[in-house]
Design an enzyme around this catalytic site. Sequence first.
Site, PDB file in Angstrom:
ATOM      1  N   ARG A 183      -1.711  -5.892 -27.196  1.00 58.79           N
ATOM      2  CA  ARG A 183      -2.000  -6.009 -25.355  1.00 58.79           C
ATOM      3  C   ARG A 183      -2.653  -6.194 -24.796  1.00 58.79           C
ATOM      4  O   ARG A 183      -3.398  -6.297 -23.786  1.00 58.79           O
ATOM      5  CB  ARG A 183      -0.541  -5.512 -25.215  1.00 58.79           C
ATOM      6  CG  ARG A 183       0.474  -5.504 -25.564  1.00 58.79           C
ATOM      7  CD  ARG A 183       1.085  -6.814 -25.016  1.00 58.79           C
ATOM      8  NE  ARG A 183       2.260  -7.246 -25.436  1.00 58.79           N
ATOM      9  CZ  ARG A 183       2.926  -8.529 -26.240  1.00 58.79           C
ATOM     10  NH1 ARG A 183       1.972  -9.438 -25.588  1.00 58.79           N
ATOM     11  NH2 ARG A 183       3.762  -8.280 -26.565  1.00 58.79           N
ATOM     12  N   LYS A 218       3.365  -5.026 -21.149  1.00 61.92           N
ATOM     13  CA  LYS A 218       4.686  -5.711 -21.520  1.00 61.92           C
ATOM     14  C   LYS A 218       4.780  -4.303 -22.536  1.00 61.92           C
ATOM     15  O   LYS A 218       4.790  -4.024 -24.166  1.00 61.92           O
ATOM     16  CB  LYS A 218       4.625  -6.761 -22.291  1.00 61.92           C
ATOM     17  CG  LYS A 218       6.127  -6.840 -22.981  1.00 61.92           C
ATOM     18  CD  LYS A 218       6.305  -8.847 -23.242  1.00 61.92           C
ATOM     19  CE  LYS A 218       7.609  -8.883 -23.296  1.00 61.92           C
ATOM     20  NZ  LYS A 218       7.206 -10.715 -24.145  1.00 61.92           N
TER      21      LYS A 218
END
Length: 299
Positions: A183, A218
Amino acid sequence: MEKVKLDNKRILFNLLPAHVAQHFLMSNPRNMDLYYQSYAQVGVLFASIANFNDFYIELDGNNMGVECLRLLNEIIADFDELMDKECYRDIEKIKTIGSTYMAAVGLVPTTASKTKKSITSHLCTVSDFAIEMFDVLDAINYQSYNDFVLRVGINVGPVVAGVIGARRPQYDIWGNTVNVASRMDSTGVQGKIQVTEDVYRLITDYYNFVCRGQVSVKGKGQMLTYFLEGRRKGSRPSQSQQLQHTNSERRSSAFTHGSVCTRLSPAPTVTSYSNIRTPSPGVYLPSASAAMVWIKESL
């Protein structure tokens, strides 16, 4: 016959890290349980060529995309060659996912002859490697008249490593640490190295950072992240500088001068790593690899 054995051994050591390959060579071929190992602190890097998808196109003039892949192979091979430097011997390439390069540091077990390195030292190593990746891509851009841009994410924490699969067995790492490192790349900025707060705290004395602020990640919500800008003046020299008196002064213009592309590129298609319960160190899970048995018995 001797040549076949040597070839098979070479294949095994190309497929797996040296210490894992050695484990399978020393194991009983009739008891080839899958090898797993947990690590408390590992630095994980994801580096994406953020605009490669824009470059890739299938035309008659480029052999229906083959020439694009040929250039990507050259880039990845140059990253691999960079890892061959003595100063980066502790870094392990995990795999490539499309145009994303995945590597980790801190996966080599310590022995009586090797002193254990601190996680700070490991993170400095992988950070120096990330910085040099920009140099490598810069050189390829100069030679090929392209403008590829690198986007890097780094995280640190516990992982589980192991070899999976009966066909084409692959060494890989799993865990929340890997998820977040991915991420850091996919939510990053082209031309920048984005790191987590944990990485920042461990190596802030050796590198210049700029706080990016809160980033939506996320599965994690809002996370405070930083951009690693380069080595601090007066900090300890990088491992590469210690081994080489002449280190490339050229850096990508986006990286050196701070003028980066602020458009976030689309997140690359990256394998989703599930959070898993970490087994005890040295656990061997029963899932024998037929490929390992075949290579072992042919040696």
